[in-house]
Motif scaffolding. Structure first.
Motif, PDB file in Angstrom:
ATOM      1  N   GLU A 196       0.825  -1.216   0.000  1.00 35.54           N
ATOM      2  CA  GLU A 196       0.000   0.000   0.000  1.00 35.54           C
ATOM      3  C   GLU A 196       0.856   1.261   0.000  1.00 35.54           C
ATOM      4  O   GLU A 196       0.456   2.307   0.512  1.00 35.54           O
ATOM      5  N   ASP A 197       2.045   1.153  -0.600  1.00 32.33           N
ATOM      6  CA  ASP A 197       2.957   2.298  -0.612  1.00 32.33           C
ATOM      7  C   ASP A 197       2.423   3.477  -1.419  1.00 32.33           C
ATOM      8  O   ASP A 197       2.744   4.632  -1.129  1.00 32.33           O
ATOM      9  N   TRP A 198       1.588   3.198  -2.410  1.00 37.71           N
ATOM     10  CA  TRP A 198       1.074   4.269  -3.257  1.00 37.71           C
ATOM     11  C   TRP A 198       0.161   5.229  -2.486  1.00 37.71           C
ATOM     12  O   TRP A 198      -0.068   6.363  -2.912  1.00 37.71           O
ATOM     13  N   THR A 199      -0.340   4.797  -1.316  1.00 37.62           N
ATOM     14  CA  THR A 199      -1.196   5.668  -0.506  1.00 37.62           C
ATOM     15  C   THR A 199      -0.368   6.581   0.399  1.00 37.62           C
ATOM     16  O   THR A 199      -0.934   7.446   1.077  1.00 37.62           O
ATOM     17  N   ASN A 200       0.955   6.351   0.422  1.00 37.48           N
ATOM     18  CA  ASN A 200       1.862   7.142   1.257  1.00 37.48           C
ATOM     19  C   ASN A 200       1.395   7.217   2.716  1.00 37.48           C
ATOM     20  O   ASN A 200       1.195   8.308   3.270  1.00 37.48           O
ATOM     21  N   PRO A 201       1.250   6.046   3.354  1.00 37.14           N
ATOM     22  CA  PRO A 201       0.743   6.012   4.730  1.00 37.14           C
ATOM     23  C   PRO A 201       1.819   6.292   5.783  1.00 37.14           C
ATOM     24  O   PRO A 201       1.530   6.297   6.975  1.00 37.14           O
ATOM     25  N   GLY A 202       3.049   6.503   5.339  1.00 37.32           N
ATOM     26  CA  GLY A 202       4.162   6.671   6.258  1.00 37.32           C
ATOM     27  C   GLY A 202       5.124   5.507   6.115  1.00 37.32           C
ATOM     28  O   GLY A 202       4.709   4.376   5.850  1.00 37.32           O
ATOM     29  N   VAL A 203       6.410   5.789   6.277  1.00 39.25           N
ATOM     30  CA  VAL A 203       7.433   4.758   6.096  1.00 39.25           C
ATOM     31  C   VAL A 203       7.211   3.574   7.042  1.00 39.25           C
ATOM     32  O   VAL A 203       7.289   2.407   6.636  1.00 39.25           O
ATOM     33  N   LYS A 204       6.906   3.853   8.296  1.00 41.02           N
ATOM     34  CA  LYS A 204       6.718   2.772   9.276  1.00 41.02           C
ATOM     35  C   LYS A 204       5.561   1.858   8.882  1.00 41.02           C
ATOM     36  O   LYS A 204       5.640   0.638   9.063  1.00 41.02           O
ATOM     37  N   GLN A 205       4.497   2.431   8.338  1.00 39.08           N
ATOM     38  CA  GLN A 205       3.346   1.615   7.959  1.00 39.08           C
ATOM     39  C   GLN A 205       3.661   0.751   6.742  1.00 39.08           C
ATOM     40  O   GLN A 205       3.235  -0.408   6.671  1.00 39.08           O
ATOM     41  N   ILE A 206       4.406   1.296   5.796  1.00 38.76           N
ATOM     42  CA  ILE A 206       4.799   0.507   4.627  1.00 38.76           C
ATOM     43  C   ILE A 206       5.663  -0.666   5.059  1.00 38.76           C
ATOM     44  O   ILE A 206       5.485  -1.801   4.600  1.00 38.76           O
ATOM     45  N   VAL A 207       6.604  -0.405   5.967  1.00 39.92           N
ATOM     46  CA  VAL A 207       7.455  -1.473   6.501  1.00 39.92           C
ATOM     47  C   VAL A 207       6.598  -2.528   7.202  1.00 39.92           C
ATOM     48  O   VAL A 207       6.800  -3.732   7.018  1.00 39.92           O
ATOM     49  N   LYS A 208       5.645  -2.079   7.983  1.00 40.92           N
ATOM     50  CA  LYS A 208       4.761  -3.003   8.699  1.00 40.92           C
ATOM     51  C   LYS A 208       3.941  -3.846   7.732  1.00 40.92           C
ATOM     52  O   LYS A 208       3.788  -5.061   7.924  1.00 40.92           O
ATOM     53  N   ASN A 209       3.406  -3.216   6.691  1.00 41.71           N
ATOM     54  CA  ASN A 209       2.608  -3.948   5.698  1.00 41.71           C
ATOM     55  C   ASN A 209       3.443  -5.021   5.007  1.00 41.71           C
ATOM     56  O   ASN A 209       3.002  -6.155   4.831  1.00 41.71           O
ATOM     57  N   ALA A 210       4.657  -4.666   4.608  1.00 43.05           N
ATOM     58  CA  ALA A 210       5.522  -5.603   3.893  1.00 43.05           C
ATOM     59  C   ALA A 210       6.052  -6.696   4.804  1.00 43.05           C
ATOM     60  O   ALA A 210       6.360  -7.805   4.349  1.00 43.05           O
ATOM     61  N   SER A 211       6.149  -6.410   6.107  1.00 44.60           N
ATOM     62  CA  SER A 211       6.703  -7.384   7.047  1.00 44.60           C
ATOM     63  C   SER A 211       5.799  -8.600   7.227  1.00 44.60           C
ATOM     64  O   SER A 211       6.222  -9.606   7.798  1.00 44.60           O
ATOM     65  N   LYS A 212       4.586  -8.530   6.723  1.00 45.23           N
ATOM     66  CA  LYS A 212       3.674  -9.676   6.792  1.00 45.23           C
ATOM     67  C   LYS A 212       4.097 -10.791   5.843  1.00 45.23           C
ATOM     68  O   LYS A 212       3.613 -11.912   5.924  1.00 45.23           O
ATOM     69  N   ALA A 213       4.996 -10.456   4.918  1.00 50.21           N
ATOM     70  CA  ALA A 213       5.421 -11.428   3.910  1.00 50.21           C
ATOM     71  C   ALA A 213       6.243 -12.552   4.519  1.00 50.21           C
ATOM     72  O   ALA A 213       6.979 -12.364   5.485  1.00 50.21           O
ATOM     73  N   ASN A 214       6.125 -13.720   3.913  1.00 50.58           N
ATOM     74  CA  ASN A 214       6.913 -14.887   4.274  1.00 50.58           C
ATOM     75  C   ASN A 214       7.359 -15.582   2.997  1.00 50.58           C
ATOM     76  O   ASN A 214       7.050 -15.130   1.893  1.00 50.58           O
ATOM     77  N   ASN A 215       8.074 -16.674   3.162  1.00 53.53           N
ATOM     78  CA  ASN A 215       8.554 -17.426   2.012  1.00 53.53           C
ATOM     79  C   ASN A 215       7.387 -17.760   1.076  1.00 53.53           C
ATOM     80  O   ASN A 215       6.369 -18.289   1.498  1.00 53.53           O
ATOM     81  N   GLY A 216       7.529 -17.414  -0.206  1.00 51.70           N
ATOM     82  CA  GLY A 216       6.494 -17.704  -1.188  1.00 51.70           C
ATOM     83  C   GLY A 216       5.620 -16.521  -1.546  1.00 51.70           C
ATOM     84  O   GLY A 216       4.836 -16.595  -2.490  1.00 51.70           O
ATOM     85  N   ASP A 217       5.751 -15.415  -0.828  1.00 55.28           N
ATOM     86  CA  ASP A 217       4.884 -14.267  -1.087  1.00 55.28           C
ATOM     87  C   ASP A 217       5.383 -13.411  -2.244  1.00 55.28           C
ATOM     88  O   ASP A 217       6.582 -13.271  -2.478  1.00 55.28           O
ATOM     89  N   ILE A 218       4.424 -12.829  -2.962  1.00 57.84           N
ATOM     90  CA  ILE A 218       4.675 -11.835  -4.003  1.00 57.84           C
ATOM     91  C   ILE A 218       4.202 -10.504  -3.433  1.00 57.84           C
ATOM     92  O   ILE A 218       3.028 -10.355  -3.083  1.00 57.84           O
ATOM     93  N   ILE A 219       5.125  -9.538  -3.334  1.00 57.41           N
ATOM     94  CA  ILE A 219       4.810  -8.260  -2.686  1.00 57.41           C
ATOM     95  C   ILE A 219       4.644  -7.167  -3.732  1.00 57.41           C
ATOM     96  O   ILE A 219       5.466  -7.031  -4.640  1.00 57.41           O
ATOM     97  N   LEU A 220       3.598  -6.383  -3.593  1.00 57.09           N
ATOM     98  CA  LEU A 220       3.339  -5.263  -4.500  1.00 57.09           C
ATOM     99  C   LEU A 220       3.933  -3.971  -3.946  1.00 57.09           C
ATOM    100  O   LEU A 220       3.602  -3.536  -2.846  1.00 57.09           O
ATOM    101  N   PHE A 221       4.822  -3.359  -4.761  1.00 57.80           N
ATOM    102  CA  PHE A 221       5.336  -2.024  -4.505  1.00 57.80           C
ATOM    103  C   PHE A 221       5.110  -1.188  -5.767  1.00 57.80           C
ATOM    104  O   PHE A 221       4.711  -1.709  -6.815  1.00 57.80           O
ATOM    105  N   HIS A 222       5.387   0.088  -5.659  1.00 51.46           N
ATOM    106  CA  HIS A 222       5.307   0.978  -6.822  1.00 51.46           C
ATOM    107  C   HIS A 222       6.590   1.790  -6.917  1.00 51.46           C
ATOM    108  O   HIS A 222       7.174   2.172  -5.897  1.00 51.46           O
TER     109      HIS A 222
END
Length: 249
Positions: A180-206
């Motif tokens: 959800e980086d495109w919403t510019n929610p803050g660096v900490k929130q982007i890090v938190k959102n991406a930290s949910k990823a585990n082996n096998g995940d495809i993560i969306l960034f912009h």
């Protein structure tokens, strides 16, 4: 004897209550899981990949702008990330051939994001095909060897998109984790959102100019994810293990 029957009756009621509660709990968690599935499923039809088995795929959409892609490429290079997948709009690629060339030179995979960045669910099948092929032609002229990966420009797609992709030999790639980086929610929130990823995940960034905080968030994200799996591009993820797919109508 009457006491024995009453006692067992109470136990039976308690047992039935536990079963009912367990059943509703299972239904609740199943509903929650279904609600978080990136796309809806149906019984049959072409498939879209949204998760793999091994590795973590960092994917970046670029549809417009010339300010953010370079710094993001700098960060990936500095952090030693050798594998990632960039989905590029054909119209954007035409205007920024030097950035496209750099993406390729750094060894990153390039996927098709269509040409005009339109919502495919609002187009008929022939228009979707035309848009995909127009972008494909741009990449060919730039001597870019693109993987046969397609991501719907807006992230919205239906069976029309999947049928066109199948006809043209593309695999539609969605995502299992949205930063959800495109919403510019803050660096900490982007890090938190991406930290949910585990082996096998495809993560969306912009890497479009609308994503103003992605570059700052990436070092912490990369450091965190390295402990969970190695970075891999989407094509290698598909080729080297089982993938999770969805079917939509």
């Amino acid at each position: 004897m009457n006491f024995f029957m009453i006692l067992n009756g109470r136990k039976l009621k308690q047992y039935l209550m536990v079963v009912v509660i367990s059943l509703f709990t299972a239904i609740f968690f199943y509903s929650e899981t279904t609600a978080q599935t990136p796309v809806f499923s149906s019984q049959d039809g072409p498939k879209a990949v949204f998760k793999g088995e091994k590795g973590i795929a960092l994917t970046f959409n670029i549809g417009w702008g010339d300010e953010k892609a370079g710094p993001i490429l700098n960060t990936l290079e500095k952090e030693g990330v050798k594998s990632a997948t960039f989905f590029l709009s054909g119209a954007w690629a035409e205007r920024h051939p030097e950035i496209v060339e750099r993406i390729a030179k750094q060894g990153y995979e390039i996927g098709n994001l269509g040409y005009a960045y339109e919502d495919y669910t609002e187009l008929d099948q022939s228009k979707i095909r035309q848009d995909v092929l127009k972008a494909q032609e741009v990449f060919k002229k730039m001597n870019i060897k693109t993987a046969k990966l397609l991501r719907s420009p807006t992230g919205h797609f239906d069976s029309k998109t999947l049928k066109v992709a199948e006809q043209l030999g593309y695999t539609v790639v969605h995502w299992s984790i949205n930063s959800e980086d495109w919403t510019n929610p803050g660096v900490k929130q982007i890090v938190k959102n991406a930290s949910k990823a585990n082996n096998g995940d495809i993560i969306l960034f912009h890497a479009s100019d609308s994503a103003k905080q992605t570059k700052k968030a990436l070092p912490a994200i990369i450091n965190d994810l390295r402990s969970k799996g190695r970075f891999i591009n989407v094509t290698d993820m598909i080729a080297n293990g089982k993938v999770k797919t969805t079917l939509i109508q």
